[in-house]
Design an enzyme around this catalytic site. Structure first.
Site, PDB file in Angstrom:
ATOM      1  N   ASP A   1     -10.207   8.452   8.255  1.00 18.37           N
ATOM      2  CA  ASP A   1      -8.846   8.574   7.744  1.00 18.37           C
ATOM      3  C   ASP A   1      -7.983   9.529   8.562  1.00 18.37           C
ATOM      4  O   ASP A   1      -6.854   9.187   8.924  1.00 18.37           O
ATOM      5  CB  ASP A   1      -8.880   9.027   6.280  1.00 18.37           C
TER       6      ASP A   1
ATOM      7  N   ILE B   1       0.976   3.900   1.940  1.00 16.09           N
ATOM      8  CA  ILE B   1       1.550   4.266   3.238  1.00 16.09           C
ATOM      9  C   ILE B   1       2.725   3.353   3.579  1.00 16.09           C
ATOM     10  O   ILE B   1       3.709   3.780   4.192  1.00 16.09           O
ATOM     11  CB  ILE B   1       0.473   4.213   4.353  1.00 16.09           C
TER      12      ILE B   1
ATOM     13  N   ALA C   1       0.837  -1.195   0.000  1.00 15.27           N
ATOM     14  CA  ALA C   1       0.000   0.000   0.000  1.00 15.27           C
ATOM     15  C   ALA C   1       0.874   1.247   0.000  1.00 15.27           C
ATOM     16  O   ALA C   1       2.051   1.198   0.385  1.00 15.27           O
ATOM     17  CB  ALA C   1      -0.911  -0.018   1.222  1.00 15.27           C
TER      18      ALA C   1
ATOM     19  N   LYS D   1      -3.884   2.604  11.363  1.00 14.18           N
ATOM     20  CA  LYS D   1      -5.087   3.251  11.891  1.00 14.18           C
ATOM     21  C   LYS D   1      -6.074   3.478  10.746  1.00 14.18           C
ATOM     22  O   LYS D   1      -5.670   3.480   9.580  1.00 14.18           O
ATOM     23  CB  LYS D   1      -4.710   4.568  12.573  1.00 14.18           C
TER      24      LYS D   1
ATOM     25  N   LEU E   1      -3.489  -2.742   5.135  1.00 12.97           N
ATOM     26  CA  LEU E   1      -4.605  -3.010   4.234  1.00 12.97           C
ATOM     27  C   LEU E   1      -5.709  -1.969   4.408  1.00 12.97           C
ATOM     28  O   LEU E   1      -5.712  -1.205   5.378  1.00 12.97           O
ATOM     29  CB  LEU E   1      -5.147  -4.412   4.515  1.00 12.97           C
TER      30      LEU E   1
ATOM     31  N   ARG F   1      -9.765   5.809   0.171  1.00 17.17           N
ATOM     32  CA  ARG F   1     -10.270   6.807   1.111  1.00 17.17           C
ATOM     33  C   ARG F   1     -11.634   7.353   0.695  1.00 17.17           C
ATOM     34  O   ARG F   1     -12.290   8.041   1.481  1.00 17.17           O
ATOM     35  CB  ARG F   1      -9.268   7.955   1.242  1.00 17.17           C
TER      36      ARG F   1
END
Length: 335
Positions: free
Chosen positions: A178, A15, A13, A98, A75, A166
């Protein structure tokens, strides 16, 4: 020197590949052993980028790898709990992105499975390891700005891509999940207390169904509150302010502090209208994602107790739940 810990990452991903993995690899204690994706080609490309030998075309294969002691789970939000539970039951410790879950009830499953398996699971709120927020908390505890009454912030960015996770309401997209979770978390961090009730006003995108602008008040009792707005379709901003009876602290870059740069907080004592009472404090360069990984490893090895165990993630989700309920019915909700 502590031995290294072999990590596996569930998904390349954004991030993960842009922030967390580069930070983790700065720690001599981290050995990145494998990356998994449902697309074997994506897994291999990410593994090659970071010089990782193993690339798996499924999450199950990574969890079955006996070499891996810890898993990082970046994920989409609706998969945080299911795959963290699977990792715990596979004998792995877990650092999960988170928000930890979509509801507090869902998050509570992680408490049960942690206790059943004897493996640790932590929520990846990197800001709690950053020196700027540790300094803010110290200043508050020392009474530098008097009695703290208000945390105020706007956290926002602009993203209208319907393909972006998102912006997908059915898998946990939206502003509050988010980035609003940071406003909740950092107010709890600063006050050192749990809120009693919350109220919010939610504006949803008419096509995507996600909350694109959520504003709220979170009441901590004793005259203390969080006032915030969080948005996915406004200009980027992330400045936070903490107000006390005799002073104010401002954190200009509250969340995305530079990974290898210094940060600055502003401390205003006395509140002179011309700003003459403001002093700046510069915190040393660091990578909050490296610090996050090192903190997790100490907990995973049993070298220290978790300052923020998974019960803290459940508590944060209770506030998020209350804010979403309030947005739906327009009234104050107990946390």
């Amino acid at each position: 020197m502590a031995s290294t810990m072999a990590w596996g990452v569930l998904s390349p991903a954004g991030i993960a590949v842009n922030k967390v993995i580069p930070g983790m690899l700065k720690s001599p204690g981290v050995r990145l052993a494998a990356i998994a994706s449902r697309d074997a080609g994506r897994a291999r490309a990410a593994a090659d980028r970071f010089g990782v030998a193993k690339a798996y075309g499924s999450y199950e294969e990574l969890l079955a790898d006996p070499e891996i002691g810890a898993v990082y789970n970046p994920l989409p939000n609706h998969l945080h709990v299911p795959w963290s539970v699977a990792a715990l039951r596979a004998g792995k410790h877990v650092l999960c992105e988170k928000p930890i879950a979509l509801t507090a009830a869902e998050a509570a499953d992680l408490v049960t499975v942690r206790d059943e398996t004897g493996r640790q699971v932590l929520e990846a709120f990197m800001v709690r390891q950053h020196p700027q927020w540790l300094r803010v908390r110290d200043l508050v505890r020392d009474g530098a700005i008097g009695d703290v009454r208000l945390v105020q912030t706007t956290l926002s960015y602009f993203n209208v891509d319907p393909a972006n996770v998102r912006n997908k309401a059915d898998i946990g997209g939206g502003a509050l999940y988010d980035i609003g979770c940071y406003a909740v978390l950092l107010s709890r961090f600063v006050f050192g207390a749990e809120p009693r009730r919350a109220v919010s006003l939610v504006d949803r995108d008419p096509d995507m169904g996600t909350d694109r602008l959520t504003s709220g008040l979170v009441d901590f009792g004793e005259g203390r509150r969080l006032a915030f707005s969080t948005a996915t379709q406004l200009v980027r901003a992330q400045r936070m302010e903490i107000f006390g009876t005799t002073g104010r602290i401002e954190v200009p870059v509250a969340l995305n502090a530079p990974q290898d740069g210094t940060t600055t907080i502003l401390v205003d004592i006395g509140g002179a209208i011309d700003g003459s009472g403001i002093r700046s404090e510069t915190l040393p360069a660091c990578d909050q994602y490296m610090l996050q990984a090192e903190t997790a490893m100490r907990v995973f090895r049993g070298e220290e107790a978790a300052e923020f165990p998974i019960e803290d993630a459940v508590a944060n989700m209770r506030v998020v739940d209350a804010l979403y309920r309030s947005g739906a019915n327009g009234s104050w909700q107990d946390v």
